[in-house]
Design a protein around this motif. Sequence first.
Motif: not given
Lengths: 145, 315
Positions: B188-196, B293-300, B282-290, B253-256
């Motif tokens: 939906p509109d208003g979804t946080p950028d992190k989730v997108l 973001a993946i974690a936030a999306y999986l929760k959404a 491969n995922m270990a090579q991404l940034t902490a932000d990335d 949790s998202e942090a987990d």
Amino acid sequence: MRKLVLAISMLAFAGSAAFADPIQERQALMKERGKLAGQLSKVVKGEEDFDAGAVLTTLKALQANAEKFDAEKLFPAGSDQGDTTAAPKIWEDMAGFKAAEDKFLANTKEAVASPPGDVDGLKAQLNTLGGDCGACHQSYRIKKG
Amino acid sequence: MAWLKKLSGAVIVLGGAAAAAGWALSAPVRFDAGAIAQLGPGDAAKGKRIFYAGGCTSCHSKPGAQGDARLQLAGGLELKTPFGTFVPPNISQDRKDGIGAWSEEDFANAMLKGVSPSGEHLYPAFPYASYARMKPADIADLYAFMKTLPAVAGKAPDHKLSFPFTIRRGIGLWKLLYLSPEPVIALPDGTPDKVLAGRYLVEGPGHCGECHTPRDFAAGVKKGEWLAGSVAAEGTGVVPNITPDGKSIKDWSEADIANYLETGFTPDFDSVGGAMVEVQKNMAQLTADDRAAIAAYLKAVPPHPNGYPAHKPAS
């Protein structure tokens, strides 16, 4: 003397009877290994302070755990059946399986021989040990749902 | 019997029309020149992130490659599936055996349209059904990064498939059903950028759904059971349900989740296993932000029951 021998053999028997099931025994060893890795991870994540003595104790416990891991004994033929996530590949490639375990043992020994002086050192060691966990689980464990 | 003649005539005409339509519909579609012009020159430094998000090396490096050898994309791994054995090809910069001679346009057509430089359909074992959701700029950056990787001589063996999967033209019809640049999960509109941002990484380059979502009779991903887990395409195991209802990550949790992608350890200090081992590297090579973001999306994402049957241990 006879009594003592009897007592020892009874103790030994009790010890083995407690883990008569190799599946339970190997799972208990793995759980313990995970718990130890978890203690190190807490320090790496900054949830606990770095204490060189405590870290070394944990690393020694990991080495002791790895030394107890006797692949032949813990993974006898037929123990791919039952409540286990052991992959059939263990029995198809016992040499490769043992080599993966030996690598973990060697890395725990190395860690104990040159224990980390700070969090970064521990992080590098935990990465190596964690990589060993993954390398073995990649081929020799199977998720069953 | 004039009516029968008429009928059979009609059937032939209709059948012919259907065949002609099928032939036309199954034709490989390449980009037009205008779309290609939008790509622009890529940035190799940015493309490195896309390379690891896309997991290219997991399938295209030589089996068992470690460390820097993972950047030698000679192919040759065998993916044994019910359709036969797929062998990821050499995508190193070798001009003869790899893709060193490909233009940026050729590369974009492979990634986003599943079409080879010679105009053939590629098999969707190469996950272009996910890559089709990628931004053209990321494709350009990835192309630029791959140009920096070594050339490795030697063609990988051909796929060994069984009929009718040997007919590449049939993939054209498959694409009509399953190839779309649209996101799988409408947010939906208003979804946080992190989730997108997480949606983009998971649904696009990360192609998580290719293994973590069950497939239908035509081997298309069941979008209604997105990320619900699946019987593994290879071997006898399962790929876990990673929706919020999935037993394995329900209590994380998202942090987990982010920590698992970084270190390979689950919250209870089990380790990553199976095909996910290569993915996690491969995922270990991404940034902490990335990873966050993946974690936030999986929760959404919508929760689903497991997309695979319950395991009954033999007793």
